[in-house]
Design a protein around this motif. Structure first.
Motif, PDB file in Angstrom:
ATOM      1  N   GLY A  77     -50.978 -19.213  -8.817  1.00  0.00           N
ATOM      2  CA  GLY A  77     -50.362 -18.174  -7.998  1.00  0.00           C
ATOM      3  C   GLY A  77     -51.335 -17.158  -7.453  1.00  0.00           C
ATOM      4  O   GLY A  77     -50.947 -16.201  -6.781  1.00  0.00           O
ATOM      5  N   GLN A  84     -47.637 -17.637  -5.436  1.00  0.00           N
ATOM      6  CA  GLN A  84     -47.027 -16.886  -6.517  1.00  0.00           C
ATOM      7  C   GLN A  84     -45.521 -17.139  -6.557  1.00  0.00           C
ATOM      8  O   GLN A  84     -44.922 -17.278  -7.633  1.00  0.00           O
ATOM      9  N   LYS A  87     -44.934 -20.371  -8.168  1.00  0.00           N
ATOM     10  CA  LYS A  87     -45.090 -20.250  -9.620  1.00  0.00           C
ATOM     11  C   LYS A  87     -43.769 -19.834 -10.268  1.00  0.00           C
ATOM     12  O   LYS A  87     -43.340 -20.409 -11.271  1.00  0.00           O
ATOM     13  N   PHE A  88     -43.084 -18.861  -9.680  1.00  0.00           N
ATOM     14  CA  PHE A  88     -41.802 -18.421 -10.224  1.00  0.00           C
ATOM     15  C   PHE A  88     -40.737 -19.507 -10.073  1.00  0.00           C
ATOM     16  O   PHE A  88     -39.876 -19.668 -10.937  1.00  0.00           O
ATOM     17  N   MET A  91     -41.232 -21.871 -12.950  1.00  0.00           N
ATOM     18  CA  MET A  91     -40.736 -21.316 -14.211  1.00  0.00           C
ATOM     19  C   MET A  91     -39.208 -21.323 -14.252  1.00  0.00           C
ATOM     20  O   MET A  91     -38.610 -21.626 -15.299  1.00  0.00           O
ATOM     21  N   ASN A 115     -51.325 -20.155 -17.137  1.00  0.00           N
ATOM     22  CA  ASN A 115     -51.747 -19.200 -16.104  1.00  0.00           C
ATOM     23  C   ASN A 115     -50.986 -17.883 -16.184  1.00  0.00           C
ATOM     24  O   ASN A 115     -50.681 -17.258 -15.163  1.00  0.00           O
ATOM     25  N   ILE A 116     -50.685 -17.481 -17.395  1.00  0.00           N
ATOM     26  CA  ILE A 116     -50.054 -16.191 -17.659  1.00  0.00           C
ATOM     27  C   ILE A 116     -50.734 -15.605 -18.892  1.00  0.00           C
ATOM     28  O   ILE A 116     -50.939 -16.308 -19.882  1.00  0.00           O
ATOM     29  N   THR A 133     -52.485 -11.314 -10.258  1.00  0.00           N
ATOM     30  CA  THR A 133     -51.531 -12.218 -10.887  1.00  0.00           C
ATOM     31  C   THR A 133     -51.884 -12.403 -12.349  1.00  0.00           C
ATOM     32  O   THR A 133     -52.854 -11.844 -12.846  1.00  0.00           O
ATOM     33  N   HIS A 134     -51.106 -13.195 -13.045  1.00  0.00           N
ATOM     34  CA  HIS A 134     -51.282 -13.558 -14.450  1.00  0.00           C
ATOM     35  C   HIS A 134     -50.789 -12.487 -15.422  1.00  0.00           C
ATOM     36  O   HIS A 134     -50.467 -12.816 -16.555  1.00  0.00           O
ATOM     37  N   SER A 136     -48.560  -9.775 -14.299  1.00  0.00           N
ATOM     38  CA  SER A 136     -47.462  -8.998 -13.720  1.00  0.00           C
ATOM     39  C   SER A 136     -46.248  -9.023 -14.648  1.00  0.00           C
ATOM     40  O   SER A 136     -46.067  -9.962 -15.434  1.00  0.00           O
ATOM     41  N   GLU A 139     -44.218 -12.314 -14.377  1.00  0.00           N
ATOM     42  CA  GLU A 139     -44.849 -13.469 -15.017  1.00  0.00           C
ATOM     43  C   GLU A 139     -44.709 -13.389 -16.541  1.00  0.00           C
ATOM     44  O   GLU A 139     -44.376 -14.373 -17.205  1.00  0.00           O
ATOM     45  N   ARG A 140     -44.955 -12.208 -17.060  1.00  0.00           N
ATOM     46  CA  ARG A 140     -44.848 -12.040 -18.507  1.00  0.00           C
ATOM     47  C   ARG A 140     -43.409 -12.220 -18.984  1.00  0.00           C
ATOM     48  O   ARG A 140     -43.170 -12.784 -20.055  1.00  0.00           O
TER      49      ARG A 140
END
Length: 223
Positions: A77, A84, A87-88, A91, A115-116, A133-134, A136, A139-140
Motif C-alpha cells: 500500500g 492502499q 490493501k484494505f 483485509m 505489511n502492518i 502506511t503500515h 495508520s 491498518e492497525r
C-alpha cells in the motif's frame, strides 16, 4: 497410488511437496516417515532399500498433519492511495474467510508479510512514519481484527520489542543502523498457540550478500 517418485533431498534444508488435491502429497510423506507401509513395491535411498527415510517421531508427524498452514502477503500500500485502498479491500475480503476457518474446527496458522506494524515499537522511529502506511489507525485496526477473531501472535510474547524487527529496507543502510520494522507475523488458532514452546527472529539470516530484506520468523512446537 504412488509410483516412480524420485526426490532430491538436501541435508539441513526445508523441502515441500506441492501439488493439487489428490496428487498424493500426504501419501508420499506418510510413506517416507513409515506412517504408512507400501502395499507393494519398494522404497529405496540411493538404490538401497531404506528402513526409514525421514526420522520423525510419529507424534511429530501427527502434529505436522494437525494444522493447516496458510502463507500470506498483504499488499504494502506504500505506492499510493490506490494501492492502499486495495490493501484494505484484501483485509476486508479476508475477514469472513478467517472467521470460517476458525469456525471449521480445524486449527490454522497464518504466516507471512502482513505489511502492518501493529505497535509503535514495531518501527524504529514513529516520527519517521507519521504520515506513512503500515502504521495508520485503519491498518492497525484491520490487523487487530484478525487477533480479536481468535488468532494469536505467538512470537511477540517470546521475542518482545522494542528493537526487534523482521524487515530492513535495502536503502540508506537501514540494517546496520538497526532501523527496521516488525511486519512479519505468525498468528495461530488457539490449539496451535498452545503448542508453541519457543520463538525468535533470526536476524543473522539478514546479513551477507544476497540476503532477503526480511528475516525468518522461527517457531518451535511441542508434540
Amino acid at each position: 497410488a504412488v509410483n516412480n517418485v524420485n526426490l532430491d533431498v538436501r541435508h539441513a534444508r526445508i523441502h515441500a511437496l506441492i501439488g493439487p488435491n489428490g496428487a498424493g502429497k500426504t501419501t508420499v510423506f506418510n510413506l517416507l516417515t513409515k506412517f504408512l507401509q507400501p502395499t507393494r513395491g519398494r522404497i529405496t535411498q540411493l538404490g538401497t532399500e531404506a528402513a526409514v527415510l525421514v526420522y520423525f517421531r510419529k507424534d511429530i508427524v501427527s502434529l505436522l498433519k494437525a494444522f493447516v498452514v496458510q502463507a500470506f502477503y498483504i499488499p504494502s500500500g506504500s505506492s499510493g492511495e490506490l494501492r492502499q485502498g486495495f490493501k484494505f479491500e484484501v483485509m476486508d475480503w479476508l475477514k469472513p474467510i478467517l472467521d470460517a476457518w476458525l469456525a471449521s474446527g480445524r486449527d490454522y496458522v497464518l504466516c507471512g508479510d502482513w505489511n502492518i506494524a501493529p505497535q509503535d515499537d514495531d518501527v524504529w522511529d514513529m516520527s519517521v512514519f507519521a504520515h506513512s502506511t503500515h502504521v495508520s489507525p485503519l491498518e492497525r485496526a484491520a490487523f487487530q481484527g484478525v487477533v480479536e477473531a481468535g488468532f494469536t501472535d505467538v512470537v511477540r510474547p517470546l521475542a518482545p520489542g522494542p528493537g526487534v524487527y523482521t524487515y530492513w529496507d535495502y536503502t540508506q543502510l537501514r540494517f546496520p543502523r538497526r532501523e527496521g520494522m516488525r511486519i512479519d507475523f505468525v498468528l495461530g488458532s488457539p490449539a496451535f498457540a498452545g503448542r508453541v514452546s519457543g520463538a525468535f527472529i533470526d536476524r543473522e539470516e539478514r546479513k551477507g550478500k544476497g540476503a532477503s530484506d526480511h528475516a525468518p520468523v522461527v517457531v518451535d512446537l511441542t508434540p
